[in-house]
Scaffold this motif. Structure first.
Motif, PDB file in Angstrom:
ATOM      1  N   ILE A  14       0.839  -1.202   0.000  1.00 52.43           N
ATOM      2  CA  ILE A  14       0.000   0.000   0.000  1.00 52.43           C
ATOM      3  C   ILE A  14       0.872   1.250   0.000  1.00 52.43           C
ATOM      4  O   ILE A  14       0.619   2.211  -0.741  1.00 52.43           O
ATOM      5  N   ARG A  36      -5.774   2.151  -3.972  1.00 51.58           N
ATOM      6  CA  ARG A  36      -6.351   0.798  -3.942  1.00 51.58           C
ATOM      7  C   ARG A  36      -6.076   0.071  -5.251  1.00 51.58           C
ATOM      8  O   ARG A  36      -5.656  -1.089  -5.254  1.00 51.58           O
ATOM      9  N   SER A  39      -2.297  -0.751  -5.579  1.00 54.89           N
ATOM     10  CA  SER A  39      -1.799  -1.741  -4.615  1.00 54.89           C
ATOM     11  C   SER A  39      -2.547  -3.059  -4.670  1.00 54.89           C
ATOM     12  O   SER A  39      -2.084  -4.061  -4.122  1.00 54.89           O
ATOM     13  N   ILE A  46      -6.995  -0.904   3.425  1.00 56.43           N
ATOM     14  CA  ILE A  46      -6.342   0.414   3.483  1.00 56.43           C
ATOM     15  C   ILE A  46      -6.802   1.186   4.712  1.00 56.43           C
ATOM     16  O   ILE A  46      -5.995   1.730   5.467  1.00 56.43           O
ATOM     17  N   ILE A  56      -2.054   7.478   5.359  1.00 54.11           N
ATOM     18  CA  ILE A  56      -1.114   6.809   4.458  1.00 54.11           C
ATOM     19  C   ILE A  56       0.113   7.690   4.225  1.00 54.11           C
ATOM     20  O   ILE A  56       1.253   7.233   4.294  1.00 54.11           O
TER      21      ILE A  56
END
Length: 201
Positions: A14, A36, A39, A46, A56
């Motif tokens: 991620i 999304r 990854s 996530i 993130i």
């Protein structure tokens, strides 16, 4: 162990995807769905690991800091004397930047990358690493090999010129490979901090 590794791999995937998306689209324009798709993680995964896009970005920033400072501190710790320690800092800084250009650009974009709610943690982590670095230099301060200065001056004197060159290189404003300047910049840093730069210690 088998249950932990997939979790680590998923988080790493991620973060790697986020770096690619941030680099391509910019942090503001990037979306959770972009990350999304890149990854191949689920939205639930996530949000479970990071909560939000800002989470993130903060985790990616912390990961980059960890990698950069760990290498900088390890190389400095290995140095046999003060002059080699300062050279190790300059060399590690420039080699790390040129080896990780996307991550380096992300770290240089701190104001855009780190949301206010995560800024204190980033500052505290950076301050802790810098204190560790200065602690490695303490024996040479005590021996009078390195000048005693206000702590706030060491960062600019040690890495300021190398940092500036790295920024210009990352932005494409200079084409010279920063690594060719290691000797020159290490010498300048040594002359600015050594009590007697002409003396062989």
């Amino acid at each position: 162990m088998n249950a932990i590794k997939p979790t680590i791999d998923r988080k790493s995937a991620i973060l790697s995807a986020a770096l690619a998306v941030f680099s391509e689209k910019g942090i503001a324009a990037a979306t959770i769905d972009d990350i999304r798709q890149r990854s191949q993680a689920s939205v639930g995964s996530i949000y479970h690991h990071f909560g939000t896009k800002e989470g993130i970005a903060a985790a990616l920033f912390m990961q980059g800091l960890d990698d950069y400072w760990t290498q900088l501190i390890e190389r400095t710790r290995e140095a046999a004397d003060a002059e080699r320690a300062i050279r190790a800092m300059i060399e590690t800084h420039l080699v790390w930047v040129t080896s990780h250009p996307e991550l380096a650009r992300f770290l240089f974009s701190r104001r855009q990358a780190v949301a206010p709610e995560h800024d204190h943690a980033v500052r505290a982590q950076t301050a802790g690493y810098f204190k560790t670095l200065l602690d490695l230099l303490k024996p040479w301060f005590k021996q009078g090999i390195l000048r005693r200065l206000p702590a706030e001056l060491y960062g600019p004197l040690l890495l300021g010129p190398a940092q500036e060159l790295a920024r210009h290189w990352l932005s494409g404003r200079v084409t010279i490979d920063p690594r060719v300047a290691i000797d020159e910049l290490a010498g300048a840093a040594w002359r600015s901090l050594a009590a007697d730069p002409s003396r062989s210690w």
